[in-house]
Design a protein around this motif. Sequence first.
Motif, short mmCIF file in Angstrom:
data_model
loop_
_atom_site.label_atom_id
_atom_site.label_comp_id
_atom_site.label_asym_id
_atom_site.label_seq_id
_atom_site.Cartn_x
_atom_site.Cartn_y
_atom_site.Cartn_z
N LEU A 184 32.62 36.39 41.43
CA LEU A 184 32.27 37.81 41.55
C LEU A 184 31.85 38.15 42.99
CD1 LEU A 184 32.25 40.22 39.70
CD2 LEU A 184 29.94 39.64 39.01
N ASP A 185 31.31 37.17 43.68
CA ASP A 185 30.94 37.39 45.08
C ASP A 185 32.17 37.54 45.97
OD1 ASP A 185 28.25 37.48 44.77
OD2 ASP A 185 27.94 35.32 45.09
N LYS A 186 33.34 37.15 45.43
CA LYS A 186 34.57 37.27 46.24
C LYS A 186 35.36 38.51 45.80
CE LYS A 186 34.70 32.28 46.71
NZ LYS A 186 35.18 31.08 46.05
N ILE A 187 35.78 38.51 44.57
CA ILE A 187 36.50 39.68 44.03
C ILE A 187 36.58 39.54 42.50
CG2 ILE A 187 38.82 38.64 44.24
CD1 ILE A 187 39.84 41.46 45.01
N GLY A 199 54.47 42.11 31.93
CA GLY A 199 53.23 41.85 32.67
C GLY A 199 52.14 42.78 32.19
N HIS A 200 50.91 42.43 32.53
CA HIS A 200 49.77 43.24 32.11
C HIS A 200 48.88 43.54 33.32
CE1 HIS A 200 50.82 42.56 27.91
NE2 HIS A 200 51.06 41.31 28.26
N SER A 201 48.14 44.61 33.22
CA SER A 201 47.28 45.01 34.34
C SER A 201 46.34 43.88 34.76
CB SER A 201 46.44 46.23 33.97
OG SER A 201 47.24 47.22 33.39
N TYR A 202 45.84 43.15 33.79
CA TYR A 202 44.85 42.10 34.10
C TYR A 202 45.44 40.69 34.13
CZ TYR A 202 41.12 45.52 33.95
OH TYR A 202 40.30 46.57 34.23
N THR A 203 46.76 40.61 34.24
CA THR A 203 47.40 39.29 34.35
C THR A 203 46.79 38.48 35.49
OG1 THR A 203 49.52 40.01 33.44
CG2 THR A 203 49.59 38.13 34.92
N GLY A 204 46.43 37.25 35.20
CA GLY A 204 45.92 36.34 36.25
C GLY A 204 44.55 36.74 36.78
N ASN A 205 43.76 37.40 35.95
CA ASN A 205 42.45 37.90 36.39
C ASN A 205 41.60 36.77 37.01
OD1 ASN A 205 39.35 38.19 35.16
ND2 ASN A 205 40.12 39.94 36.29
N PRO A 206 41.15 36.96 38.25
CA PRO A 206 40.43 35.88 38.95
C PRO A 206 39.14 35.44 38.26
CG PRO A 206 41.11 37.59 40.49
CD PRO A 206 41.40 38.12 39.12
N LEU A 207 38.41 36.36 37.67
CA LEU A 207 37.17 35.96 36.98
C LEU A 207 37.49 35.05 35.80
CD1 LEU A 207 35.11 39.30 36.81
CD2 LEU A 207 34.55 37.26 38.15
#
Length: 455
Positions: free
Chosen positions: A79-82, A324-332
């Motif tokens: 979260l401190d990154k993105i 594909g989806h909007s949150y595909t590969g979500n970093p969190l």
Amino acid sequence: MAKKNRTTALADWDRTYLWHPFTQMQEWEQEEPLIIERGKGSYLIDTAGKKYLDGTSSIWVNLHGHRHPALDRAIKTQLDKIAHSTFLGLSNPPAIHLARELIRIAPKGLRRVFYSDNGSTAVEVALKMAVQYWQQRRPEAGPKNTFLHLKLAYHGDTLGAVSVGNIELFHGRFKSLLFPTLEADPPYCYRCPLNLTHPSCRMACLDPIEQILKERHRELAGFIIEPLVQAAAGMITAPQGYLKKIRELCTKYQVLLIADEVATGFGRTGKMFACQHEGVTPDLMAISKGLTGGYMPLAATLATEEIYKGFLGAYEDFKTFFHGHSYTGNPLGCAVALANLDLFKNEKTLARLQPKIKTMARLLQPLRQLPHVGDIRQRGFMAAIELVEDKKTRTPYPLEGRIGHRVTAEAKGHGLLLRPLGHIMVLMPPLSTDTSTLRRMITILRESITTVTDS
Ligand SMILES: Cc1ncc(COP(=O)(O)O)c(C=O)c1O
């Protein structure tokens, strides 16, 4: 606001504004909702501070317990990154690292990771990949655009997943929206569709499956299966060797094997993936639930290189997988999933689980003597107790009697949260649950079954 007033206000707003999944809201509106505010280990804690045992791992997702410091930290650090950036045209470090790690631990031969955000979409992706793969790889063979699946299968709630599912209560009313599929009887040994007994049956239920594959393989893109355990059907456990044989048949008839490891993946069955018990590599594999240790909604569909290659070409060949989806590969989600996999290594989760699986079996064994317990099925750290009205005839309780719901309500009163599958009680605690907590869960479960079935 005082705790009590706050809880009352929240309950009112819940009843006023919310619509809960798989819930008869008319009934919900009459009841006091249980509002969970915190968690710790195998416990959930409500707004009044009362503790409950999480007997379902929060619907089969939690592995290492709630508020695990390493998992909490992974999210905070990320979260401190993105929090999020799109995966369409961009990539991100946690998603890349996680894909590498997933391929390392997955059944050998799976080489590509396609992210989505829940179990249903991971299945949806697998189905679409299978159909498009055949269109592009072997167009001359004609359309291979239907699927074989088992009766009582559950692969999620989106329409593609429902099409390959077969739980009448959930799926029946949407039939007009579904694509046609082929179905085969499941290896439900307690209620064998062929009236045979294992092992003398020699898995005769595989014969009709081979027959279907032989006759219809030209139109079959894939055979989708929940490997080893048909979870939502009531933890129907397949006999040893069943999955391997399905793999052989799919190979023989050139039908893709799609393993839905959404429920069974990430240690649930005692190995990282259920397929690994029988040395099986599916062509496509759907994962979600335990992928993030129960922290974030994240899913993935893993594919072999052969399938992946079927989608390569110049842009104007239009072989792209347009999904594909909007949150595909979500970093969190990917960051916490990576931390989850690290925990498997650092805490030796699978090794430490093995004796607990045995303890679970030992503690459940005496429940077989109860007059209304028909069958107990367990694979790894997932177990089901099938309640029957008449043990001799194996007559199930009628749906309207809601026996599972009543046992659940009783257990809740004693501090154990469960979610039944009709008349089948499910016990699926976090993998980190210690022996004494497990014992406590099974004691409450036993007492609740006895209280309700005796009355
Ligand atoms: C085997 C299996 N596949 C797919 C799903 C659907 O997953 P989700 O609820 O995340 O959409 C489930 C959910 O229980 C499942 O058990």
